[in-house]
Enzyme design. Structure first.
Site, PDB file in Angstrom:
ATOM      1  N   ASN A  84     -15.910 -21.473   8.276  1.00  0.00           N
ATOM      2  CA  ASN A  84     -17.078 -22.226   8.706  1.00  0.00           C
ATOM      3  C   ASN A  84     -16.879 -23.699   8.330  1.00  0.00           C
ATOM      4  O   ASN A  84     -15.851 -24.079   7.776  1.00  0.00           O
ATOM      5  CB  ASN A  84     -18.344 -21.633   8.073  1.00  0.00           C
ATOM      6  CG  ASN A  84     -19.567 -21.825   8.950  1.00  0.00           C
ATOM      7  OD1 ASN A  84     -19.746 -22.876   9.548  1.00  0.00           O
ATOM      8  ND2 ASN A  84     -20.404 -20.802   9.028  1.00  0.00           N
ATOM      9  N   HIS A 114      -3.942 -29.373 -12.681  1.00  0.00           N
ATOM     10  CA  HIS A 114      -3.316 -30.464 -13.434  1.00  0.00           C
ATOM     11  C   HIS A 114      -3.003 -29.998 -14.852  1.00  0.00           C
ATOM     12  O   HIS A 114      -3.692 -29.132 -15.395  1.00  0.00           O
ATOM     13  CB  HIS A 114      -4.246 -31.684 -13.492  1.00  0.00           C
ATOM     14  CG  HIS A 114      -4.541 -32.238 -12.145  1.00  0.00           C
ATOM     15  ND1 HIS A 114      -3.695 -33.093 -11.490  1.00  0.00           N
ATOM     16  CD2 HIS A 114      -5.588 -32.044 -11.306  1.00  0.00           C
ATOM     17  CE1 HIS A 114      -4.204 -33.415 -10.318  1.00  0.00           C
ATOM     18  NE2 HIS A 114      -5.349 -32.781 -10.178  1.00  0.00           N
ATOM     19  N   GLY A 140     -20.961 -19.121   1.334  1.00  0.00           N
ATOM     20  CA  GLY A 140     -20.968 -20.580   1.331  1.00  0.00           C
ATOM     21  C   GLY A 140     -20.909 -21.172  -0.068  1.00  0.00           C
ATOM     22  O   GLY A 140     -21.538 -20.682  -0.998  1.00  0.00           O
ATOM     23  N   LYS A 164     -11.214 -15.805 -12.223  1.00  0.00           N
ATOM     24  CA  LYS A 164     -10.366 -14.659 -12.579  1.00  0.00           C
ATOM     25  C   LYS A 164     -10.231 -13.741 -11.374  1.00  0.00           C
ATOM     26  O   LYS A 164     -11.081 -13.741 -10.481  1.00  0.00           O
ATOM     27  CB  LYS A 164     -10.980 -13.877 -13.747  1.00  0.00           C
ATOM     28  CG  LYS A 164     -11.046 -14.669 -15.027  1.00  0.00           C
ATOM     29  CD  LYS A 164     -11.649 -13.856 -16.145  1.00  0.00           C
ATOM     30  CE  LYS A 164     -11.696 -14.712 -17.402  1.00  0.00           C
ATOM     31  NZ  LYS A 164     -12.373 -14.063 -18.489  1.00  0.00           N
ATOM     32  N   ARG A 178     -18.604 -13.051 -11.727  1.00  0.00           N
ATOM     33  CA  ARG A 178     -18.372 -11.781 -12.400  1.00  0.00           C
ATOM     34  C   ARG A 178     -18.722 -10.664 -11.434  1.00  0.00           C
ATOM     35  O   ARG A 178     -19.609 -10.809 -10.567  1.00  0.00           O
ATOM     36  CB  ARG A 178     -19.172 -11.651 -13.685  1.00  0.00           C
ATOM     37  CG  ARG A 178     -20.661 -11.714 -13.522  1.00  0.00           C
ATOM     38  CD  ARG A 178     -21.378 -11.663 -14.873  1.00  0.00           C
ATOM     39  NE  ARG A 178     -22.808 -11.730 -14.686  1.00  0.00           N
ATOM     40  CZ  ARG A 178     -23.586 -10.707 -14.357  1.00  0.00           C
ATOM     41  NH1 ARG A 178     -23.070  -9.508 -14.196  1.00  0.00           N
ATOM     42  NH2 ARG A 178     -24.878 -10.870 -14.201  1.00  0.00           N
TER      43      ARG A 178
END
Length: 184
Positions: A84, A114, A140, A164, A178
């Protein structure tokens, strides 16, 4: 001796301002300008731009402009992938997207990262691959961080920050994301 691009793709420290990498990003920006400004609607001409920008995309790739990526050549998509509006893919490392994947507006996939050391960070960068399995939907505003794998059949709730790996057929929400339940 590895080129800066080879270092980048291998997950090693690399110099992002290497002339070859600068040229590759400039090429992508020119194609993105054509996609986001000149073509804008997904016409046959826009499909040709997409094929050049994302040479490793399967059939039925659909991108609602505007779209941004660093290189395009490091994005590997299966079939039936939909982005989208306002999606960003920082593809300094390989970004693998399965088939039948939906990205809501403003989804951001960050393979670029970085070094934590400030002195090293002045001149060198890092990247970690991202993998999104088949049949996923990222709501979104989702952000996927470097090195993350979202397995097959997952739904990521809008606004989630995925730091993760997410196991197959999971619903993950929040910041940091989570898993709140299984989808099986």
């Amino acid at each position: 001796m590895l080129s800066e691009e080879e270092k980048m793709l291998a997950g090693e420290l690399y110099a992002a301002f290497d002339p070859a990498l600068l040229a590759a990003r400039t090429r992508a920006k020119r194609l993105l300008h054509r996609l986001n400004v000149t073509e804008y609607l997904l016409t046959d001409a826009a499909r040709l731009v997409l094929a050049e920008l994302l040479p490793h995309a399967g059939e039925n790739l659909y991108i609602e402009p505007p779209f941004h990526c660093d290189y395009g050549s490091n994005i590997y998509c299966g079939n039936n992938v939909y982005f989208n509006v306002n999606c960003v893919v920082l593809d300094a490392a390989r970004v693998t997207i399965g088939s039948n994947v939906l990205f809501g507006p403003g989804v951001q996939l960050y393979a670029a990262t970085h070094p934590l050391d400030a002195v090293v960070r002045r001149t060198l960068e890092l990247a970690r691959p991202i993998t999104i399995g088949n049949d996923c939907w990222l709501g979104g505003g989702t952000i996927v961080c470097p090195g993350v794998t979202i397995s097959t059949g997952c739904v990521i709730g809008a606004g989630a920050v995925v730091t993760k790996d997410v196991p197959a057929y999971s619903l993950a929400v929040g910041n940091p994301a989570r898993v709140v339940r299984s989808l099986r």
